[in-house]
Design an enzyme around this catalytic site. Structure first.
Site, PDB file in Angstrom:
ATOM      1  N   THR A  12       1.002  -1.028  -0.106  1.00  0.00           N
ATOM      2  CA  THR A  12       0.261  -0.004  -0.025  1.00  0.00           C
ATOM      3  C   THR A  12       0.836   1.269  -0.001  1.00  0.00           C
ATOM      4  O   THR A  12       2.119   1.432   0.643  1.00  0.00           O
ATOM      5  CB  THR A  12      -1.173   0.075   1.348  1.00  0.00           C
ATOM      6  OG1 THR A  12      -1.744   1.259   1.420  1.00  0.00           O
ATOM      7  CG2 THR A  12      -0.134  -0.317   2.651  1.00  0.00           C
ATOM      8  N   ASP A  13       0.383   2.228  -0.621  1.00  0.00           N
ATOM      9  CA  ASP A  13       1.124   3.651  -0.414  1.00  0.00           C
ATOM     10  C   ASP A  13       0.542   4.341   0.656  1.00  0.00           C
ATOM     11  O   ASP A  13      -0.226   3.671   1.318  1.00  0.00           O
ATOM     12  CB  ASP A  13       0.789   4.510  -1.595  1.00  0.00           C
ATOM     13  CG  ASP A  13      -0.512   4.600  -1.952  1.00  0.00           C
ATOM     14  OD1 ASP A  13      -1.641   4.098  -1.423  1.00  0.00           O
ATOM     15  OD2 ASP A  13      -0.930   5.339  -2.819  1.00  0.00           O
ATOM     16  N   LYS A  14       1.419   5.089   1.041  1.00  0.00           N
ATOM     17  CA  LYS A  14       0.991   5.861   2.487  1.00  0.00           C
ATOM     18  C   LYS A  14       0.058   7.230   2.265  1.00  0.00           C
ATOM     19  O   LYS A  14      -1.075   6.971   2.821  1.00  0.00           O
ATOM     20  CB  LYS A  14       2.434   6.206   2.989  1.00  0.00           C
ATOM     21  CG  LYS A  14       2.211   7.274   4.243  1.00  0.00           C
ATOM     22  CD  LYS A  14       3.504   7.768   4.621  1.00  0.00           C
ATOM     23  CE  LYS A  14       4.039   8.977   3.804  1.00  0.00           C
ATOM     24  NZ  LYS A  14       3.168  10.193   4.254  1.00  0.00           N
ATOM     25  N   THR A  17      -4.094   7.043   1.747  1.00  0.00           N
ATOM     26  CA  THR A  17      -4.422   5.666   1.984  1.00  0.00           C
ATOM     27  C   THR A  17      -4.380   5.233   3.431  1.00  0.00           C
ATOM     28  O   THR A  17      -5.327   4.820   3.950  1.00  0.00           O
ATOM     29  CB  THR A  17      -3.646   4.613   0.975  1.00  0.00           C
ATOM     30  OG1 THR A  17      -3.768   4.873  -0.242  1.00  0.00           O
ATOM     31  CG2 THR A  17      -4.435   3.016   1.112  1.00  0.00           C
ATOM     32  N   ARG A 305      -8.641   9.847  -5.916  1.00  0.00           N
ATOM     33  CA  ARG A 305      -7.557  10.690  -6.409  1.00  0.00           C
ATOM     34  C   ARG A 305      -6.941  10.072  -7.775  1.00  0.00           C
ATOM     35  O   ARG A 305      -5.780  10.614  -8.097  1.00  0.00           O
ATOM     36  CB  ARG A 305      -6.553  11.009  -5.478  1.00  0.00           C
ATOM     37  CG  ARG A 305      -5.738   9.966  -4.983  1.00  0.00           C
ATOM     38  CD  ARG A 305      -4.714  10.215  -3.867  1.00  0.00           C
ATOM     39  NE  ARG A 305      -3.624   9.337  -3.424  1.00  0.00           N
ATOM     40  CZ  ARG A 305      -4.035   8.303  -2.812  1.00  0.00           C
ATOM     41  NH1 ARG A 305      -5.212   8.333  -2.229  1.00  0.00           N
ATOM     42  NH2 ARG A 305      -3.142   7.188  -2.446  1.00  0.00           N
TER      43      ARG A 305
END
Length: 344
Positions: A12-14, A17, A305
């Site tokens: 996962t990106d930070k 998220t 986004r």
């Protein structure tokens, strides 16, 4: 969703998220001093930091959609209104975009006088230091400031300025003679349900890997806030480039925290995890994330986004951009699988 239930590694990106992606200018550092914008409340930004904020705003788009640029404009509107540091009447001539080779961007402006071009740059601190051609001793001192801001979980941007005689503009940013101005730290709160969701993944036997383009210390602080295990081990984008393939695959398998990673390296991480037999779910939102989203067993695009290209390349679209929703999807996928097994 059924495939999502089989996930063994969730990448996962930070920003947006695991965090809310609501940026606020938290700290400014310039000329050997700093100012805590949040702690000072309604106190206006002191004069020594005005030029730093002025050029940070000039490096933004006029009508930005990026949350960091929006935060800069809001702070500028609040603190610089009525001063000579806001330039609504200047003409934007050229934008030098961020690239993998140089994590910095610059805007070239023509002032109302028109006797010279003004260039404003912002980006990763190390990229700004490079543009300004600072010495090793000076960089070492500034890196301590960067580390101090990043260790508080702040996203850190460096800012620089330059001037150029009117005429044909060069192809790259390195052609300008930049002067270093300072650092700006942005606060981005962690989502309230992120830590619970990460703990739920660990209980379910799913490894969560956080992949971000942020500074390593910023990533480590956020990782600790959400309860990610083994935050002392961190792998950066330059590390991925420099390690031999065999060692790199072992490091990727043993690491849950990746920082200063460019989108192209997400694909490298996915392929490495897949080669080790993992079932990989990967989140992404940009055009450059599309190869990694396509390569993952389950690509998850950001519905809020994310770009159209990322959505088209993905298996699922996350409508609320929330990490906890992915975990809920895994739970649903496992339930579907169990029901199918019982029926068969």
């Amino acid at each position: 969703l059924e495939a999502l239930g089989a996930t063994t590694v969730l990448c996962t990106d930070k920003t947006g998220t695991l965090t809310l992606n609501r940026m606020t200018v938290a700290k400014c550092a310039a000329g050997g001093s700093s100012f805590d914008c949040l702690a000072q409340g309604n106190t206006p930004l002191p004069e020594p930091f005005h030029e730093l904020l002025e050029y940070a705003i000039l490096s933004c788009k006029k009508d930005p959609f990026d949350p960091m640029e929006q935060a800069l404009l809001k702070t500028g509107t609040d603190d610089l209104s009525g001063t000579e540091h806001l330039h609504q009447d200047w003409e934007l001539l050229l934008e030098y975009p961020l690239s993998r080779e140089l994590l910095a961007m610059s805007n070239v402006w023509r002032s109302r006088k028109g006797d010279e071009y003004i260039i404003a740059a912002k980006g990763a601190p190390e990229a700004i230091f490079d543009l300004c051609h600072l010495g090793d001793q000076e960089i070492a001192g500034l890196l301590r400031d960067v580390e101090d801001l990043a260790s508080q979980g702040l996203r850190v941007l460096g800012v620089a300025k330059s001037h150029f005689q009117p005429g044909e503009l060069p192809d790259g940013q390195h052609a300008f003679s930049f002067t270093y101005l300072g650092l700006i730290g942005f606060a981005d709160p962690v989502r309230p349900d992120a830590a619970t969701a990460v703990a739920e993944c660990q209980t379910a036997g799913i490894r969560v890997a956080m992949i971000t383009g942020d500074y390593p210390s910023t990533a480590r602080n956020i990782a600790r806030q959400i309860g990610l295990p083994e935050t002392d081990t961190i792998l950066t984008g330059p590390d991925l480039d420099s390690l031999p393939s065999g060692t790199r695959d072992e490091k990727i398998q043993a690491t849950s925290l990746f920082a200063r990673v460019v989108p192209e390296q997400k694909l490298q991480i996915v392929e490495s995890l897949k080669a080790r037999g993992e079932i990989v779910a990967m989140t992404g939102d940009g055009v450059n994330d599309a190869p990694a989203l396509k390569a993952a067993h389950i690509g998850i695009a950001m519905g809020g986004r994310g770009t159209d290209v990322a959505r088209e390349a993905s298996s699922l679209v996350l409508l609320d951009d929330n990490f906890a929703s992915i975990v809920a999807g895994i739970r649903m996928g496992r339930r579907i699988y169990e029901n199918l097994r019982k029926a068969m």
